[in-house]
Scaffold this motif. Sequence first.
Motif, short mmCIF file in Angstrom:
data_model
loop_
_atom_site.label_atom_id
_atom_site.label_comp_id
_atom_site.label_asym_id
_atom_site.label_seq_id
_atom_site.Cartn_x
_atom_site.Cartn_y
_atom_site.Cartn_z
N TYR A 31 95.49 69.66 59.40
CA TYR A 31 95.28 70.22 58.06
C TYR A 31 94.97 69.07 57.11
CZ TYR A 31 97.18 74.60 59.81
OH TYR A 31 97.38 75.75 60.52
N HIS A 43 95.31 81.15 50.73
CA HIS A 43 96.68 81.10 51.27
C HIS A 43 97.29 79.72 51.12
CE1 HIS A 43 94.02 79.56 54.31
NE2 HIS A 43 95.04 79.10 54.99
N ASN A 44 96.48 78.73 50.74
CA ASN A 44 96.97 77.36 50.79
C ASN A 44 96.44 76.52 49.62
OD1 ASN A 44 98.34 75.24 51.90
ND2 ASN A 44 96.84 74.80 53.51
N SER A 47 96.49 72.72 49.14
CA SER A 47 95.60 71.86 49.93
C SER A 47 94.35 71.44 49.14
CB SER A 47 95.15 72.60 51.20
OG SER A 47 94.25 73.64 50.88
#
Length: 168
Positions: A31, A43-44, A47
Motif C-alpha cells: 500500500y 475507503h482509504n 492514503s
Amino acid sequence: MTELSTNNTIRILDIKYGTSVDGIGLRTSLYCAGCQNHCLGCHNPQSWDEKGGEPIRVEDLFKDIVDADMNVTFTGGDPMLHPEGFIELALMIKNNTDKNIWCYTGYNFEDLLQHPVRRKLVELCDVIVDGRFVESERDLSLHFRGSRNQRVIDVPKSLQGEICCLEC
Ligand code: SF4
C-alpha cells in the motif's frame, strides 16, 4: 539476473502478507502513499497524502516479496501517481521470480497507455484494476473492485488489441 541494488524508494503505508482481497490467490500487497483522484467515498482517504508512510528501498521490498513467496499487488494510494519505483520493483520481480503482479489505479487503462512512464508500469503488470471508485456504481457483490465502472483488465491480452477483462 536483474540488478538488485538501487537507492530508489517507495513511500509505503502498509504491507499485507497473505491477503486474498487484492487479487486472485494469496498475495503480498504493498500500500503506497499518495493519490490525487480523491474519489467520493474512498475507503482509504488517509492514503492520499504523498508524504505519508515511510520510504522503503525498492530492493528491500523485493527481498520481502521473495521471502513471502506469494504473488504481488501494488495498491495505495495510487501506484501510478509516482510509477518510477514501482517500475524498478516490477522489473526485479519479473526478471527474477515467477510472481504475477496486479496493480490498482484510479487512472483509466486507456489514459495510462498514453503516458510514457505509466505505460511502462502497465506493461510489467499482469492485471490492472482501473478507474476511480464511483459511489453510485458501488456494488458489494463484485470481486476485487468496489464499483461497476472499474475493470479487472488482463494486461497482456489487452495490449494486443481490445481491452479484455477477467471473469472474476
Ligand atoms: S483511486 Fe483509490 S485510493 Fe485514490 S481516491 Fe480513489 S478510491 Fe481512494
